[in-house]
Design a protein around this motif. Sequence first.
Motif, PDB file in Angstrom:
ATOM      1  N   PRO A   1      79.637 -22.486 -16.048  1.00 36.14           N
ATOM      2  CA  PRO A   1      80.675 -22.957 -15.135  1.00 36.14           C
ATOM      3  C   PRO A   1      81.054 -24.428 -15.214  1.00 36.14           C
ATOM      4  O   PRO A   1      82.125 -24.743 -15.687  1.00 36.14           O
ATOM      5  CB  PRO A   1      80.138 -22.585 -13.753  1.00 36.14           C
ATOM      6  N   ILE A   2      80.184 -25.332 -14.776  1.00 31.43           N
ATOM      7  CA  ILE A   2      80.625 -26.724 -14.581  1.00 31.43           C
ATOM      8  C   ILE A   2      79.539 -27.707 -15.011  1.00 31.43           C
ATOM      9  O   ILE A   2      78.358 -27.498 -14.772  1.00 31.43           O
ATOM     10  CB  ILE A   2      80.987 -26.980 -13.100  1.00 31.43           C
ATOM     11  N   MET A   3      79.974 -28.799 -15.658  1.00 36.52           N
ATOM     12  CA  MET A   3      79.100 -29.939 -15.907  1.00 36.52           C
ATOM     13  C   MET A   3      79.784 -31.178 -15.327  1.00 36.52           C
ATOM     14  O   MET A   3      80.997 -31.323 -15.443  1.00 36.52           O
ATOM     15  CB  MET A   3      78.846 -30.147 -17.400  1.00 36.52           C
ATOM     16  N   SER A   4      78.984 -32.044 -14.737  1.00 33.43           N
ATOM     17  CA  SER A   4      79.532 -33.231 -14.102  1.00 33.43           C
ATOM     18  C   SER A   4      78.746 -34.454 -14.545  1.00 33.43           C
ATOM     19  O   SER A   4      77.516 -34.414 -14.659  1.00 33.43           O
ATOM     20  CB  SER A   4      79.451 -33.090 -12.576  1.00 33.43           C
ATOM     21  N   PHE A   5      79.461 -35.559 -14.801  1.00 26.96           N
ATOM     22  CA  PHE A   5      78.830 -36.782 -15.288  1.00 26.96           C
ATOM     23  C   PHE A   5      79.281 -37.972 -14.443  1.00 26.96           C
ATOM     24  O   PHE A   5      80.417 -38.020 -13.964  1.00 26.96           O
ATOM     25  CB  PHE A   5      79.200 -37.038 -16.753  1.00 26.96           C
ATOM     26  N   ASN A   6      78.371 -38.931 -14.320  1.00 30.27           N
ATOM     27  CA  ASN A   6      78.672 -40.186 -13.626  1.00 30.27           C
ATOM     28  C   ASN A   6      79.257 -39.977 -12.232  1.00 30.27           C
ATOM     29  O   ASN A   6      80.347 -40.437 -11.915  1.00 30.27           O
ATOM     30  CB  ASN A   6      79.596 -41.063 -14.470  1.00 30.27           C
ATOM     31  N   ARG A   7      78.473 -39.224 -11.443  1.00 34.73           N
ATOM     32  CA  ARG A   7      78.845 -38.969 -10.047  1.00 34.73           C
ATOM     33  C   ARG A   7      80.274 -38.431  -9.937  1.00 34.73           C
ATOM     34  O   ARG A   7      81.109 -38.942  -9.194  1.00 34.73           O
ATOM     35  CB  ARG A   7      78.674 -40.235  -9.210  1.00 34.73           C
ATOM     36  N   ASN A   8      80.535 -37.409 -10.750  1.00 33.86           N
ATOM     37  CA  ASN A   8      81.814 -36.682 -10.758  1.00 33.86           C
ATOM     38  C   ASN A   8      82.991 -37.466 -11.321  1.00 33.86           C
ATOM     39  O   ASN A   8      84.141 -37.068 -11.133  1.00 33.86           O
ATOM     40  CB  ASN A   8      82.173 -36.180  -9.347  1.00 33.86           C
ATOM     41  N   SER A   9      82.718 -38.575 -12.007  1.00 32.42           N
ATOM     42  CA  SER A   9      83.845 -39.276 -12.631  1.00 32.42           C
ATOM     43  C   SER A   9      84.382 -38.476 -13.822  1.00 32.42           C
ATOM     44  O   SER A   9      85.555 -38.609 -14.186  1.00 32.42           O
ATOM     45  CB  SER A   9      83.427 -40.681 -13.084  1.00 32.42           C
ATOM     46  N   LEU A  10      83.525 -37.663 -14.430  1.00 39.73           N
ATOM     47  CA  LEU A  10      83.961 -36.731 -15.465  1.00 39.73           C
ATOM     48  C   LEU A  10      83.398 -35.355 -15.128  1.00 39.73           C
ATOM     49  O   LEU A  10      82.185 -35.183 -15.027  1.00 39.73           O
ATOM     50  CB  LEU A  10      83.465 -37.165 -16.847  1.00 39.73           C
ATOM     51  N   VAL A  11      84.289 -34.394 -14.935  1.00 41.70           N
ATOM     52  CA  VAL A  11      83.894 -33.027 -14.583  1.00 41.70           C
ATOM     53  C   VAL A  11      84.513 -32.060 -15.583  1.00 41.70           C
ATOM     54  O   VAL A  11      85.717 -32.105 -15.839  1.00 41.70           O
ATOM     55  CB  VAL A  11      84.345 -32.656 -13.154  1.00 41.70           C
ATOM     56  N   ILE A  12      83.673 -31.196 -16.147  1.00 43.04           N
ATOM     57  CA  ILE A  12      84.141 -30.215 -17.137  1.00 43.04           C
ATOM     58  C   ILE A  12      83.874 -28.831 -16.595  1.00 43.04           C
ATOM     59  O   ILE A  12      82.720 -28.448 -16.354  1.00 43.04           O
ATOM     60  CB  ILE A  12      83.416 -30.415 -18.488  1.00 43.04           C
ATOM     61  N   ASN A  13      84.933 -28.061 -16.394  1.00 45.46           N
ATOM     62  CA  ASN A  13      84.837 -26.689 -15.909  1.00 45.46           C
ATOM     63  C   ASN A  13      85.038 -25.755 -17.095  1.00 45.46           C
ATOM     64  O   ASN A  13      86.150 -25.604 -17.591  1.00 45.46           O
ATOM     65  CB  ASN A  13      85.880 -26.431 -14.823  1.00 45.46           C
ATOM     66  N   PHE A  14      83.955 -25.138 -17.568  1.00 50.20           N
ATOM     67  CA  PHE A  14      84.030 -24.301 -18.758  1.00 50.20           C
ATOM     68  C   PHE A  14      84.658 -22.943 -18.468  1.00 50.20           C
ATOM     69  O   PHE A  14      85.136 -22.271 -19.382  1.00 50.20           O
ATOM     70  CB  PHE A  14      82.636 -24.108 -19.361  1.00 50.20           C
ATOM     71  N   GLU A  15      84.661 -22.540 -17.206  1.00 46.70           N
ATOM     72  CA  GLU A  15      85.263 -21.250 -16.860  1.00 46.70           C
ATOM     73  C   GLU A  15      86.783 -21.343 -16.842  1.00 46.70           C
ATOM     74  O   GLU A  15      87.487 -20.501 -17.402  1.00 46.70           O
ATOM     75  CB  GLU A  15      84.751 -20.759 -15.509  1.00 46.70           C
ATOM     76  N   SER A  16      87.304 -22.400 -16.225  1.00 46.89           N
ATOM     77  CA  SER A  16      88.759 -22.570 -16.166  1.00 46.89           C
ATOM     78  C   SER A  16      89.289 -23.366 -17.341  1.00 46.89           C
ATOM     79  O   SER A  16      90.500 -23.492 -17.519  1.00 46.89           O
ATOM     80  CB  SER A  16      89.150 -23.273 -14.862  1.00 46.89           C
ATOM     81  N   LYS A  17      88.382 -23.897 -18.181  1.00 46.75           N
ATOM     82  CA  LYS A  17      88.747 -24.744 -19.320  1.00 46.75           C
ATOM     83  C   LYS A  17      89.537 -25.976 -18.861  1.00 46.75           C
ATOM     84  O   LYS A  17      90.534 -26.366 -19.460  1.00 46.75           O
ATOM     85  CB  LYS A  17      89.568 -23.970 -20.363  1.00 46.75           C
ATOM     86  N   GLU A  18      89.064 -26.601 -17.783  1.00 47.34           N
ATOM     87  CA  GLU A  18      89.726 -27.787 -17.240  1.00 47.34           C
ATOM     88  C   GLU A  18      88.765 -28.976 -17.264  1.00 47.34           C
ATOM     89  O   GLU A  18      87.559 -28.823 -17.083  1.00 47.34           O
ATOM     90  CB  GLU A  18      90.203 -27.539 -15.812  1.00 47.34           C
ATOM     91  N   VAL A  19      89.337 -30.159 -17.453  1.00 46.71           N
ATOM     92  CA  VAL A  19      88.566 -31.394 -17.441  1.00 46.71           C
ATOM     93  C   VAL A  19      89.209 -32.350 -16.439  1.00 46.71           C
ATOM     94  O   VAL A  19      90.429 -32.531 -16.434  1.00 46.71           O
ATOM     95  CB  VAL A  19      88.523 -32.042 -18.840  1.00 46.71           C
ATOM     96  N   PHE A  20      88.369 -32.959 -15.602  1.00 45.26           N
ATOM     97  CA  PHE A  20      88.860 -33.891 -14.590  1.00 45.26           C
ATOM     98  C   PHE A  20      88.223 -35.257 -14.809  1.00 45.26           C
ATOM     99  O   PHE A  20      87.015 -35.367 -15.011  1.00 45.26           O
ATOM    100  CB  PHE A  20      88.524 -33.398 -13.183  1.00 45.26           C
ATOM    101  N   LYS A  21      89.040 -36.277 -14.778  1.00 46.46           N
ATOM    102  CA  LYS A  21      88.566 -37.650 -14.879  1.00 46.46           C
ATOM    103  C   LYS A  21      88.964 -38.380 -13.599  1.00 46.46           C
ATOM    104  O   LYS A  21      90.146 -38.481 -13.274  1.00 46.46           O
ATOM    105  CB  LYS A  21      89.180 -38.338 -16.099  1.00 46.46           C
TER     106      LYS A  21
END
Length: 235
Positions: free
Chosen positions: A127-147
């Motif tokens: 599902p999801i990996m998050s880095f640097n207190r959610n400054s980079l979030v990768i959602n593998f299920e929806s194939k979305e990346v949030f910065k």
Amino acid sequence: MHILLVEDESSIRDVLKSYLIKEGWDVLTSCDGLDALKKVKKIKFDLIILDLMIPKLSGEEVCKAIRTTSNVPILIISSKSKEEDMIKGLNIGADDYITKPFRIKEVLARINALQRRIEMFTQKTNPIMSFNRNSLVINFESKEVFKDGKLIRLTVTEFKLLDALLKKPGKVLSREDLSYQVQGYRFIGDGRTMDAHIKNLRKKIEEDPKNPLYITTRIGSGYQFNFESDKIYVV
């Protein structure tokens, strides 16, 4: 698979269309850049095959315009054969680049490799990996990346590249390994194609692409996703 073929040379267009249809794909054609963009706005395509030297609006401008709204895979086929032309094509958002004259078998092989990427892109994974207190979030299920909470639009190739690096945490992957895992074939040349994809990905996910925190270079070896940095907090 629904393909848009953008090519103004009728002989090339007709031959390519014939072979693509024989492979079982639905093909719509366009002869110029403006018509291509009109079709893209109206129809959802699975792949766009794009010549660069087309009338009314260049292929480069078409590619840039598509990338503002869509991550549909784009395969450039062009007579612009210099390496800098290829790098430029990848930098503006193309997933792959073939030079003219080309062999039909190579085009079909590249399309099949892209199709496999599309299928893997749509599969559900972790599902999801998050880095640097959610400054980079990768959602593998929806194939979305949030910065920083903002959705970042990645191409299929860029997401697959990020996915390949994350599947081997901390491991250095060579350009050859990344090319095979991401594109489905071993690259021919000095690896600048993969370097261009890495550069594009860094621009989108790094705070400072020239001093990357996440995707680091190991000179003479390749690239890695830098889990070892004490500046990275993994959630």
